[in-house]
Design an enzyme around this catalytic site. Structure first.
Site, PDB file in Angstrom:
ATOM      1  N   MET A  14     -10.705  28.563  -8.824  1.00 46.62           N
ATOM      2  CA  MET A  14     -10.175  28.332 -10.173  1.00 46.62           C
ATOM      3  C   MET A  14     -10.582  29.468 -11.088  1.00 46.62           C
ATOM      4  O   MET A  14     -11.691  29.988 -11.007  1.00 46.62           O
ATOM      5  CB  MET A  14     -10.674  27.008 -10.713  1.00 46.62           C
ATOM      6  CG  MET A  14     -10.039  25.853 -10.004  1.00 46.62           C
ATOM      7  SD  MET A  14     -10.404  24.318 -10.863  1.00 46.62           S
ATOM      8  CE  MET A  14      -9.653  23.177  -9.707  1.00 46.62           C
ATOM      9  N   HIS A  72     -15.306  25.325 -15.098  1.00 46.03           N
ATOM     10  CA  HIS A  72     -16.141  25.244 -16.303  1.00 46.03           C
ATOM     11  C   HIS A  72     -16.731  23.836 -16.454  1.00 46.03           C
ATOM     12  O   HIS A  72     -17.896  23.671 -16.800  1.00 46.03           O
ATOM     13  CB  HIS A  72     -15.313  25.527 -17.559  1.00 46.03           C
ATOM     14  CG  HIS A  72     -14.675  26.884 -17.613  1.00 46.03           C
ATOM     15  ND1 HIS A  72     -13.327  27.068 -17.449  1.00 46.03           N
ATOM     16  CD2 HIS A  72     -15.198  28.112 -17.842  1.00 46.03           C
ATOM     17  CE1 HIS A  72     -13.032  28.345 -17.574  1.00 46.03           C
ATOM     18  NE2 HIS A  72     -14.145  29.020 -17.808  1.00 46.03           N
TER      19      HIS A  72
HETATM   20  N1  LIG Z   1     -13.872  28.338 -10.137  1.00 45.55           N
HETATM   21  C1  LIG Z   1     -15.061  28.349 -10.748  1.00 45.55           C
HETATM   22  N2  LIG Z   1     -16.080  27.628 -10.249  1.00 45.55           N
HETATM   23  C2  LIG Z   1     -17.294  27.640 -10.858  1.00 45.55           C
HETATM   24  N3  LIG Z   1     -17.571  28.339 -11.972  1.00 45.55           N
HETATM   25  C3  LIG Z   1     -16.589  29.066 -12.509  1.00 45.55           C
HETATM   26  C4  LIG Z   1     -15.286  29.120 -11.935  1.00 45.55           C
HETATM   27  N4  LIG Z   1     -14.521  29.942 -12.700  1.00 45.55           N
HETATM   28  C5  LIG Z   1     -15.295  30.396 -13.693  1.00 45.55           C
HETATM   29  N5  LIG Z   1     -16.541  29.868 -13.588  1.00 45.55           N
HETATM   30  C6  LIG Z   1     -17.679  30.155 -14.456  1.00 45.55           C
HETATM   31  O1  LIG Z   1     -17.424  29.759 -15.772  1.00 45.55           O
HETATM   32  C7  LIG Z   1     -18.120  30.609 -16.666  1.00 45.55           C
HETATM   33  C8  LIG Z   1     -17.192  31.119 -17.728  1.00 45.55           C
HETATM   34  O2  LIG Z   1     -16.213  31.928 -17.120  1.00 45.55           O
HETATM   35  P1  LIG Z   1     -14.863  32.360 -17.804  1.00 45.55           P
HETATM   36  O3  LIG Z   1     -14.693  31.651 -19.085  1.00 45.55           O
HETATM   37  O4  LIG Z   1     -14.742  33.822 -17.726  1.00 45.55           O
HETATM   38  O5  LIG Z   1     -13.795  31.663 -16.822  1.00 45.55           O
HETATM   39  P2  LIG Z   1     -12.878  32.319 -15.759  1.00 45.55           P
HETATM   40  O6  LIG Z   1     -12.035  31.269 -15.160  1.00 45.55           O
HETATM   41  O7  LIG Z   1     -13.707  33.167 -14.874  1.00 45.55           O
HETATM   42  O8  LIG Z   1     -11.958  33.230 -16.654  1.00 45.55           O
HETATM   43  P3  LIG Z   1     -11.269  34.559 -16.182  1.00 45.55           P
HETATM   44  O9  LIG Z   1     -10.242  34.145 -15.208  1.00 45.55           O
HETATM   45  O10 LIG Z   1     -10.715  35.171 -17.405  1.00 45.55           O
HETATM   46  O11 LIG Z   1     -12.344  35.417 -15.614  1.00 45.55           O
HETATM   47  C9  LIG Z   1     -18.712  31.738 -15.810  1.00 45.55           C
HETATM   48  O12 LIG Z   1     -20.075  31.464 -15.539  1.00 45.55           O
HETATM   49  C10 LIG Z   1     -17.889  31.650 -14.560  1.00 45.55           C
HETATM   50  O13 LIG Z   1     -18.560  32.136 -13.407  1.00 45.55           O
END
Ligand SMILES: Nc1ncnc2c1ncn2[C@@H]1O[C@H](COP(=O)(O)OP(=O)(O)OP(=O)(O)O)[C@@H](O)[C@H]1O
Ligand SMILES: [Mg+2]
Length: 282
Positions: free
Chosen positions: A186, A39
């Site tokens: 992540m 994020h």
């Molecule tokens: N490892 C990562 N690298 C880059 N962007 C990420 C990563 N993980 C999540 N994102 C991006 O962050 C934004 C918000 O995602 P979200 O809050 O659902 O996080 P998440 O880690 O994917 O949570 P969950 O594990 O519940 O799916 C989305 O655009 C998602 O693609």
């Protein structure tokens, strides 16, 4: 403008007032909170490219299925705000479910086609929740650019399509997947993993890496590549495969032969925790 204090708002009226004060370009990062370096990388990219950065933190109930435990979703707002302040974010919007979905809410945004395979097939209704909430967030925040992660490759494709189809005046930017040292992408959900499951979770990266190596050695038939991916997953006792896919990057249709830009993707269960990951080829 980057050294202004972080402002936190909850209601739509407060968000709109705060937005009116932002002159120039606005970068927007929608999240569900429990933030990690993935994020933060989106917020930093927005910080580099825009005059102001707005982040939303909203655990969107409409994108969770009936068997997905919304009430257990991890939350840590204080930690999230510290990370965002350090990343130079100006405005954080933390709407409650009744701000986004007041009683009587009845309007949905749905992208056809692209939402059917992969995550759409495993999680019915998921993308309808995502596209509806992102439409509402875009309308409220009115960003110049919005930042999404490649980890959720199909989501990024669906948001791009929705933005084009509904003429949102927003540039969608997709940023690289941030990984742990051992390759695990992540994800807020990684916090659900037991120590044993956490070790086993490298199977997603190992599976994708094995298929990519075969591709680099010249393998162009999709079925053997899927076989390599599912074979690696089968070798990990704690992992249960949900799908493996070798699909056209733009249409997400399953391929017979890899020619152009291709998405290798998979979903795997570790205990009750469902993880996804992908690589892009070509
Ligand atoms: N490892 C990562 N690298 C880059 N962007 C990420 C990563 N993980 C999540 N994102 C991006 O962050 C934004 C918000 O995602 P979200 O809050 O659902 O996080 P998440 O880690 O994917 O949570 P969950 O594990 O519940 O799916 C989305 O655009 C998602 O693609
Ligand atoms: Mg996510």
């Amino acid at each position: 403008m980057s050294n202004q204090p972080l402002m936190i708002v909850t209601s739509l009226a407060e968000l709109r007032s705060a937005r009116l004060l932002l002159d120039g370009t606005v970068g927007f990062v929608p999240t569900m909170g429990y933030l990690h370096e993935g994020h933060v990388s989106l917020a930093r990219r927005a910080r580099e490219e825009c005059d102001h950065v707005v982040v939303s933190i909203f655990v969107n109930p409409t994108q969770f299925g009936p068997n997905e435990d919304l009430s257990k979703y991890p939350r840590d707002l204080d930690h999230d705000l510290h990370l965002l302040e350090a990343a130079g974010v100006n405005l954080v919007w933390t709407p409650t479910p009744d701000v986004m979905y007041p009683p009587g809410f009845a309007t949905w945004v749905e992208v056809e086609g692209l939402t059917e395979p992969l995550e759409g097939a495993s999680r019915p209704g998921h993308f309808r929740g995502v596209t509806t909430v992102v439409s509402k967030l875009f309308n409220a925040v009115q960003p110049t650019k919005a930042y999404f992660g490649q980890k959720d490759a199909q989501q990024a494709a669906v948001i791009r399509k929705m933005t084009r189809d509904l003429d949102f005046p927003v540039e969608v930017v997709v940023c690289p997947t941030v990984r742990e040292a051992d390759g695990l992408a992540m994800s807020s959900r990684n916090s659900y993993l037991s120590p044993e499951e956490r070790q086993a979770a490298t199977v997603l990266f190992r599976s994708l890496s094995a298929a990519r190596s075969a591709y680099e050695r010249g393998e162009r038939s999709a079925e053997p590549l899927r076989g390599i991916m599912s074979g690696v997953i089968a070798s990990e006792p704690l992992a249960k495969m949900q799908y493996v896919s070798v699909a056209d990057y733009d249409t997400l249709e399953e391929l017979e032969t890899v020619t152009g830009k291709t998405l290798l993707s998979l979903a795997v269960l570790l205990g009750k925790t469902r993880l996804i990951d992908n690589f892009v080829l070509g």
